[in-house]
Design a protein around this motif. Structure first.
Motif, mmCIF file in Angstrom:
data_model
loop_
_atom_site.group_PDB
_atom_site.id
_atom_site.type_symbol
_atom_site.label_atom_id
_atom_site.label_comp_id
_atom_site.label_asym_id
_atom_site.label_seq_id
_atom_site.Cartn_x
_atom_site.Cartn_y
_atom_site.Cartn_z
ATOM 1 N N MET A 1 57.470 34.300 74.236
ATOM 2 C CA MET A 1 57.609 35.580 75.253
ATOM 3 C C MET A 1 56.290 35.648 75.757
ATOM 4 O O MET A 1 55.281 35.816 74.929
ATOM 5 C CB MET A 1 57.958 36.901 74.345
ATOM 6 N N SER A 2 56.216 35.896 77.228
ATOM 7 C CA SER A 2 54.839 36.324 77.841
ATOM 8 C C SER A 2 54.214 37.470 77.349
ATOM 9 O O SER A 2 54.923 38.400 77.198
ATOM 10 C CB SER A 2 54.901 36.061 79.307
ATOM 11 N N ALA A 3 53.065 37.658 77.471
ATOM 12 C CA ALA A 3 52.214 39.028 77.220
ATOM 13 C C ALA A 3 52.757 40.136 78.244
ATOM 14 O O ALA A 3 52.651 39.592 79.355
ATOM 15 C CB ALA A 3 50.909 38.713 76.823
ATOM 16 N N LEU A 4 52.579 41.351 77.718
ATOM 17 C CA LEU A 4 52.959 42.440 78.645
ATOM 18 C C LEU A 4 51.768 42.523 79.565
ATOM 19 O O LEU A 4 50.530 42.575 79.084
ATOM 20 C CB LEU A 4 53.167 43.593 78.021
ATOM 21 N N PRO A 5 51.764 42.496 80.973
ATOM 22 C CA PRO A 5 50.683 42.799 81.898
ATOM 23 C C PRO A 5 49.777 44.001 81.759
ATOM 24 O O PRO A 5 50.702 45.071 81.662
ATOM 25 C CB PRO A 5 51.430 42.390 83.191
ATOM 26 N N THR A 6 48.675 44.021 81.667
ATOM 27 C CA THR A 6 47.963 45.171 81.586
ATOM 28 C C THR A 6 47.773 45.884 83.203
ATOM 29 O O THR A 6 47.524 46.946 83.318
ATOM 30 C CB THR A 6 46.684 44.929 80.698
ATOM 31 N N ARG A 7 47.524 44.839 83.940
ATOM 32 C CA ARG A 7 47.312 45.381 85.360
ATOM 33 C C ARG A 7 48.345 44.502 86.374
ATOM 34 O O ARG A 7 47.977 43.412 86.183
ATOM 35 C CB ARG A 7 45.911 45.333 85.711
ATOM 36 N N LEU A 25 57.120 49.011 82.686
ATOM 37 C CA LEU A 25 57.663 50.493 82.792
ATOM 38 C C LEU A 25 58.665 50.650 81.472
ATOM 39 O O LEU A 25 58.535 51.708 81.051
ATOM 40 C CB LEU A 25 58.641 50.664 83.998
ATOM 41 N N ALA A 26 59.071 49.679 80.888
ATOM 42 C CA ALA A 26 59.752 49.604 79.716
ATOM 43 C C ALA A 26 58.849 50.098 78.785
ATOM 44 O O ALA A 26 59.428 50.756 77.551
ATOM 45 C CB ALA A 26 60.493 48.160 79.566
ATOM 46 N N ALA A 27 57.649 49.541 78.768
ATOM 47 C CA ALA A 27 56.615 49.796 77.540
ATOM 48 C C ALA A 27 56.152 51.208 77.823
ATOM 49 O O ALA A 27 55.547 52.030 76.865
ATOM 50 C CB ALA A 27 55.831 48.792 77.638
ATOM 51 N N ASN A 28 55.948 51.825 79.075
ATOM 52 C CA ASN A 28 55.016 53.016 79.381
ATOM 53 C C ASN A 28 55.752 54.008 79.816
ATOM 54 O O ASN A 28 55.125 54.990 79.989
ATOM 55 C CB ASN A 28 54.045 52.573 80.462
ATOM 56 N N THR A 29 57.147 54.167 80.076
ATOM 57 C CA THR A 29 57.807 55.343 80.422
ATOM 58 C C THR A 29 57.953 56.197 79.408
ATOM 59 O O THR A 29 58.705 55.810 78.362
ATOM 60 C CB THR A 29 59.061 54.940 81.038
ATOM 61 N N PRO A 30 57.466 57.308 79.402
ATOM 62 C CA PRO A 30 57.541 58.351 78.400
ATOM 63 C C PRO A 30 58.851 58.720 78.105
ATOM 64 O O PRO A 30 59.782 59.442 78.857
ATOM 65 C CB PRO A 30 56.671 59.584 78.662
ATOM 66 N N ARG A 57 47.208 54.273 87.293
ATOM 67 C CA ARG A 57 46.104 53.590 87.926
ATOM 68 C C ARG A 57 45.571 52.487 86.735
ATOM 69 O O ARG A 57 45.176 51.402 87.451
ATOM 70 C CB ARG A 57 44.946 54.627 87.638
ATOM 71 N N SER A 58 45.694 52.589 85.478
ATOM 72 C CA SER A 58 45.327 51.478 84.652
ATOM 73 C C SER A 58 46.094 50.287 84.922
ATOM 74 O O SER A 58 45.761 49.106 84.679
ATOM 75 C CB SER A 58 45.618 52.056 83.183
ATOM 76 N N ALA A 59 47.446 50.294 85.356
ATOM 77 C CA ALA A 59 48.112 49.248 85.753
ATOM 78 C C ALA A 59 48.160 48.587 87.246
ATOM 79 O O ALA A 59 48.945 47.641 87.583
ATOM 80 C CB ALA A 59 49.610 49.443 85.298
ATOM 81 N N ALA A 90 63.767 52.996 86.382
ATOM 82 C CA ALA A 90 63.055 53.224 84.804
ATOM 83 C C ALA A 90 62.896 54.851 84.508
ATOM 84 O O ALA A 90 62.695 55.283 83.499
ATOM 85 C CB ALA A 90 61.812 52.797 84.769
ATOM 86 N N ASP A 91 63.090 55.715 85.895
ATOM 87 C CA ASP A 91 63.073 57.338 85.601
ATOM 88 C C ASP A 91 61.654 57.656 85.323
ATOM 89 O O ASP A 91 61.235 58.398 84.341
ATOM 90 C CB ASP A 91 64.029 57.726 84.675
ATOM 91 N N PHE A 92 60.531 56.973 85.900
ATOM 92 C CA PHE A 92 59.327 57.110 85.310
ATOM 93 C C PHE A 92 58.934 58.447 86.183
ATOM 94 O O PHE A 92 58.824 58.487 87.257
ATOM 95 C CB PHE A 92 58.534 55.841 85.771
ATOM 96 N N PRO A 93 58.143 59.247 85.489
ATOM 97 C CA PRO A 93 57.717 60.398 86.134
ATOM 98 C C PRO A 93 56.292 60.072 86.699
ATOM 99 O O PRO A 93 55.413 59.877 86.255
ATOM 100 C CB PRO A 93 57.396 61.398 84.803
ATOM 101 N N GLN A 94 56.512 60.432 88.077
ATOM 102 C CA GLN A 94 55.273 59.830 88.898
ATOM 103 C C GLN A 94 54.527 61.515 89.198
ATOM 104 O O GLN A 94 55.006 62.670 88.977
ATOM 105 C CB GLN A 94 55.739 59.703 90.346
ATOM 106 N N PRO A 95 53.316 61.285 89.472
ATOM 107 C CA PRO A 95 52.359 62.199 89.529
ATOM 108 C C PRO A 95 52.438 63.228 90.782
ATOM 109 O O PRO A 95 51.788 62.986 91.940
ATOM 110 C CB PRO A 95 50.896 61.681 89.463
ATOM 111 N N ARG A 96 53.350 64.340 90.962
ATOM 112 C CA ARG A 96 53.715 64.867 92.194
ATOM 113 C C ARG A 96 52.850 65.482 92.641
ATOM 114 O O ARG A 96 52.416 65.648 93.878
ATOM 115 C CB ARG A 96 55.041 65.892 91.846
#
Length: 405
Positions: A1-7, A25-30, A57-59, A90-96
């Motif tokens: 398995m490839s490593a999760l991209p940091t950026r 997103l799978a690893a970072n969506t709260p 930003r980190s990604a 992913a239903d990721f909450p974006q910074p409105r």
């Protein structure tokens, strides 16, 4: 398995880009973020937005549309579409709270700002929140008729006037302000654009409580407020052209995300229709009239997606939004209004229940009464739909101009 991209970086291999974004997103969506925001104060909501912005930003995903030289991702529109599709999926909450900063303010600073003024781009990436000071009580749709005055006195402008409908102004540090600097010039030619520090003396903010129970808008009162000449963008009396850049950006920015969210909402309504009662032994999906309306909305969402992609491709080639952006803005606002209205019709009386919907997250949250009330905002914001029809008629279809009074 490839490593999760940091950026995540631009890639000509779109499948690879999609896989990388999806994995991140799978690893970072709260988890549980909807519940967290249902009881959030404005302070907690602000902190949540800043946290999400820094995570993106980190990604490399916070300012995907900015040129890389200003700290953005430098992604093509096709790549932005992929990213937005995956964020929605992913239903990721974006910074409105940073939407205005990242879109309208950034576009204006990049196009017209000095090197010193563009330093705010880095601050925006760090979480600096801006609002707009455009509309006024008697100059909403006719923006050029605004009355806020900025009179130069030495190294400062002294500003007096009032603005309304400034989204999230009570959360912001800076305001992109449009004011009149020449009362004798034709109304479109006597305006200038300024960067206003909201902590300046003479600046008063009053939140406006809406029908939804939230206070996303503010009134802005300016009484002898001083703005340094160094905070004027571009030349004096050139503000109207800058405002058009800002408003055009507002019409096109995020249309990819907005259309993707409409598509998700459409699917959700179709699923709910199969289990939502509509009489004895019947569901909403059994109603032929409801199915016809849902099919019409589905067609509109698809067409909106095609229009958005065409507009994005045009911007990528020419660097200009053009009056065609009014078509997309007009169609999105009316499709959103009709789709949320259809969902409200399907849900019936249960839609009246107050479910403590979190504020300022999406326009299609699934709390259909609130979503429908909020959908009317889009028929006014960034130029009312009546104004958009005039722009389309005169500048796209080349119809005769509307008679002047």
């Amino acid at each position: 398995m490839s490593a999760l991209p940091t950026r995540i970086t631009p890639s000509a291999d779109h499948d690879r880009l999609r896989d990388a974004v999806r994995a991140w997103l799978a690893a970072n969506t709260p988890a549980g973020w909807h519940d967290e925001l249902k009881t959030a104060t404005k302070e907690r909501f602000r902190a949540f937005n800043i946290r999400q912005a820094q995570l993106l930003r980190s990604a490399g995903l916070l300012a995907t549309h900015w040129p890389a030289e200003y700290g953005g991702g430098g992604f093509s529109f096709r790549e932005q579409l992929i990213i937005q599709e995956e964020l929605v999926r992913a239903d990721f909450p974006q910074p409105r709270l940073l939407e205005i900063s990242l879109a309208h303010i950034a576009a204006t600073l990049i196009a017209y700002g000095s090197a010193e003024q563009r330093a705010h781009l880095s601050a925006i990436l760090d979480g600096e929140i801006w609002c707009q000071g455009f509309s006024e009580p008697e100059a909403g749709s006719d923006l050029a008729a605004l009355r806020t005055r900025a009179v130069r006195r030495g190294d400062v402008y002294v500003v007096n006037g009032q603005k309304v409908w400034s989204s999230y102004a009570d959360q912001a540090s800076w305001c992109l302000l449009l004011a009149r600097t020449d009362s004798d010039a034709p109304k479109h030619r006597g305006l200038s654009m300024f960067m206003l520090d909201l902590d300046s003396p003479g600046v008063e903010l009053r939140p406006t409580r809406q029908a939804t129970g939230t206070e996303e808008f503010c009134e802005l009162f300016l009484t002898d407020a001083e703005i340094p000449v160094a905070h004027r963008l571009g030349e004096e009396n050139a503000g109207w052209r800058m405002a058009q850049t800002t408003l055009a950006t507002e019409r096109v920015f995020n249309i990819l995300e907005l259309q993707a969210r409409l598509a998700v909402a459409l699917d959700e309504i179709a699923v709910r229709a199969r289990v939502t009662p509509a009489g004895v032994g019947r569901t909403a999906a059994d109603d032929a009239s409801f199915r016809q309306d849902l099919a019409a909305r589905a067609a509109e969402v698809d067409v909106l997606g095609l229009l958005g992609q065409r507009l994005a491709q045009s911007v990528e080639l020419t660097g200009e939004v053009g009056p065609e952006g009014s078509i997309v803005k007009l169609m999105y606002s009316e499709t959103l209004q009709k789709l949320t209205g259809l969902a409200l019709r399907m849900q019936g009386m249960p839609a009246m229940l107050d479910e403590r919907r979190e504020f300022a997250t999406t326009w299609t949250s699934g709390h259909w009464m609130i979503d429908h009330l909020k959908s009317w905002n889009w028929t006014i914001a960034a130029g009312s739909n009546e104004i958009q029809r005039n722009i389309i008629g005169e500048r796209v279809l080349a119809l005769p101009r509307e008679p002047q009074p």
